[in-house]
Design a protein around this motif. Structure first.
Motif, PDB file in Angstrom:
ATOM      1  N   SER A 152      -0.489  -1.810  -4.256  1.00  0.00           N
ATOM      2  CA  SER A 152      -1.586  -3.203  -3.781  1.00  0.00           C
ATOM      3  C   SER A 152      -2.448  -3.846  -4.851  1.00  0.00           C
ATOM      4  O   SER A 152      -2.696  -4.893  -4.708  1.00  0.00           O
ATOM      5  CB  SER A 152      -2.539  -2.416  -2.932  1.00  0.00           C
ATOM      6  N   ASP A 153      -2.774  -2.933  -5.973  1.00  0.00           N
ATOM      7  CA  ASP A 153      -3.326  -3.504  -7.214  1.00  0.00           C
ATOM      8  C   ASP A 153      -2.625  -4.543  -7.959  1.00  0.00           C
ATOM      9  O   ASP A 153      -3.028  -5.077  -9.045  1.00  0.00           O
ATOM     10  CB  ASP A 153      -3.885  -2.614  -8.001  1.00  0.00           C
ATOM     11  N   LYS A 154      -1.281  -4.511  -7.814  1.00  0.00           N
ATOM     12  CA  LYS A 154      -0.319  -5.046  -8.505  1.00  0.00           C
ATOM     13  C   LYS A 154       0.133  -6.166  -7.757  1.00  0.00           C
ATOM     14  O   LYS A 154       1.162  -7.005  -7.992  1.00  0.00           O
ATOM     15  CB  LYS A 154       0.855  -4.507  -9.087  1.00  0.00           C
ATOM     16  N   GLU A 202       0.878  -1.264  -0.006  1.00  0.00           N
ATOM     17  CA  GLU A 202      -0.263  -0.136  -0.059  1.00  0.00           C
ATOM     18  C   GLU A 202       1.036   1.024   0.027  1.00  0.00           C
ATOM     19  O   GLU A 202       0.634   2.347  -0.697  1.00  0.00           O
ATOM     20  CB  GLU A 202      -0.875   0.065   1.264  1.00  0.00           C
ATOM     21  N   THR A 255       0.830  -9.734  -9.585  1.00  0.00           N
ATOM     22  CA  THR A 255       1.218  -9.572 -10.793  1.00  0.00           C
ATOM     23  C   THR A 255       2.855 -10.073 -10.677  1.00  0.00           C
ATOM     24  O   THR A 255       3.612  -9.623  -9.980  1.00  0.00           O
ATOM     25  CB  THR A 255       1.409  -7.984 -11.247  1.00  0.00           C
TER      26      THR A 255
END
Length: 302
Positions: free
Chosen positions: A124-126, A119, A129
Motif C-alpha cells: 500500500s505504501d508503494k 494491502e 512507486t
C-alpha cells in the motif's frame, strides 16, 4: 476444503525430442489445498505446471481444471485461475497501482479490488512507486497480486520465492497463508524444502519426469524412519562413553562436535541428563529435505 478436486492430472506425458520431461504423472489437488511440487532442476515441475495451466499441450494424458479441460486454451477458465510464472513481466513505466489496475482491467476489476490487493501483499505504501524501483521481494509480491487481482479460484505459482532474501521470503509466506485462508487453491513449485514443509498440505516429489512420493510432509518424514541426531560440543563427553549410552546407534566426531545417532531418543537423552551434559545440546530429527535427498540423490545438478 471443498468437495472434489480442483485439479485432476492423469497419466500426463510430455516429450521434447529424446527428453521425456513428464513421464506418466498423476495427482489430484483438492479445493482449498496448498499443494507443492518439489524436485531438482530438470525434474519436470514447470512443464507439469504449464500443462495444468493450459499453456502447453500434453503428448498424452488428461487434465481437468475446475472440472474442465484447460487445453485447447479454455477461455472460460481464465477468469477462474491466476498464474505467476518463474519470470514476471510488467508494463514499463507504470507504478505498482497502475500495474494492478491494468491487469485488473482485463477482467473488469475495479479500483477497490486493486487497493485490497496492495494491502494484502503489503505494498500500500508503494502504490505510487514505479515497478522498476521496487526491490526483488516487492516485485515478487506485486507479481502475486497481479495473479490474484481478479479473485481466481486456483492460483499457480512457479518458484514465487526464488532469489529472495530470508526476510522477504518469510514475508511472502504470510501472504501465501492469507491467500489460502481466503479459500483459494494453491499449486506451486519451489526448491526450498523448509518452505514446503511449513506451507504445504501435501507435496509431490518429482525427478526425471516422475512422481516419486506424494503425501503430507509430516507423513513423508515419518515414513522415512530416519535416525535422530543428538549433537554435543566436542569434549563434553568422550566418544567411547557416548557409544555405550542406552539408545546410541552410532557416534561420529569432528573438530567442533560429537554426534550420536539414535532411533530411541528418550533413554539416550535421559542418560545424558544424568551426566549433566545437556548444556548446548542440539537434537535434530529428519526433515522433508532428508526425504527429498533420499529419493532424488545428493549429486549436484545444474
Amino acid at each position: 476444503m471443498g468437495i472434489g478436486p480442483a485439479l485432476a492430472v492423469s497419466g500426463l506425458y510430455k516429450r521434447y525430442g529424446d527428453l521425456v520431461a513428464v513421464d506418466g504423472v498423476s495427482f489430484e489437488v483438492s479445493e482449498g489445498e496448498f499443494f507443492g511440487i518439489l524436485g531438482p532442476n530438470g525434474a519436470g515441475k514447470t512443464t507439469t505446471l504449464e500443462i495444468a495451466e493450459g499453456l502447453r499441450e500434453p503428448d498424452a494424458g488428461s487434465v481437468r481444471l475446475l472440472g474442465e479441460a484447460p487445453w485447447p486454451r479454455n477461455l472460460a477458465l481464465l477468469p477462474r485461475i491466476g498464474v505467476q510464472l518463474q519470470a514476471s513481466a510488467f508494463f514499463e513505466r507504470l507504478t505498482a497501482r497502475e500495474q494492478l489496475e491494468t491487469f485488473g482491467a482485463l477482467y473488469g476489476v475495479g479500483s477497490a479490488r486493486v487497493g485490497e490487493m496492495l494491502e494484502l501483499v503489503g505494498l500500500s505504501d508503494k502504490a505510487s512507486t514505479p515497478e522498476a524501483k521496487l526491490s526483488g521481494g516487492q516485485r515478487q509480491r506485486l507479481s502475486i497480486a497481479c495473479a490474484l487481482v481478479h479473485d481466481p479460484d486456483v492460483v499457480f505459482l512457479d518458484e514465487p520465492t526464488a532469489a529472495l532474501d530470508p526476510q522477504a521470503r518469510r514475508n511472502l509466506w504470510d501472504v501465501l497463508r492469507e491467500v489460502q485462508a481466503r479459500g483459494k487453491t494453491i499449486v506451486y513449485t519451489t526448491h526450498y524444502l523448509d518452505e514446503a514443509e511449513v506451507l504445504c498440505d501435501r507435496v509431490a516429489i518429482m525427478d526425471h519426469g516422475r512422481i516419486l512420493a506424494l503425501d503430507a510432509p509430516a507423513r513423508l518424514v515419518r515414513d522415512l524412519d530416519a535416525a535422530t541426531r543428538v549433537i554435543l560440543e566436542r569434549g563434553v563427553l568422550p566418544a567411547e562413553q557416548a557409544r555405550v549410552l542406552p539408545g546410541a546407534d552410532s557416534v561420529t566426531e569432528d573438530e567442533q562436535s560429537l554426534t550420536i545417532s539414535t532411533r530411541t531418543a528418550a533413554p539416550l537423552l535421559s542418560a545424558l541428563a544424568e551426566r549433566g551434559t545437556l548444556g548446548g545440546l542440539q537434537v535434530r530429527t529428519a526433515t522433508l529435505e532428508d526425504v527429498f535427498l533420499d529419493l532424488t540423490g545428493r549429486e549436484y545438478r545444474a
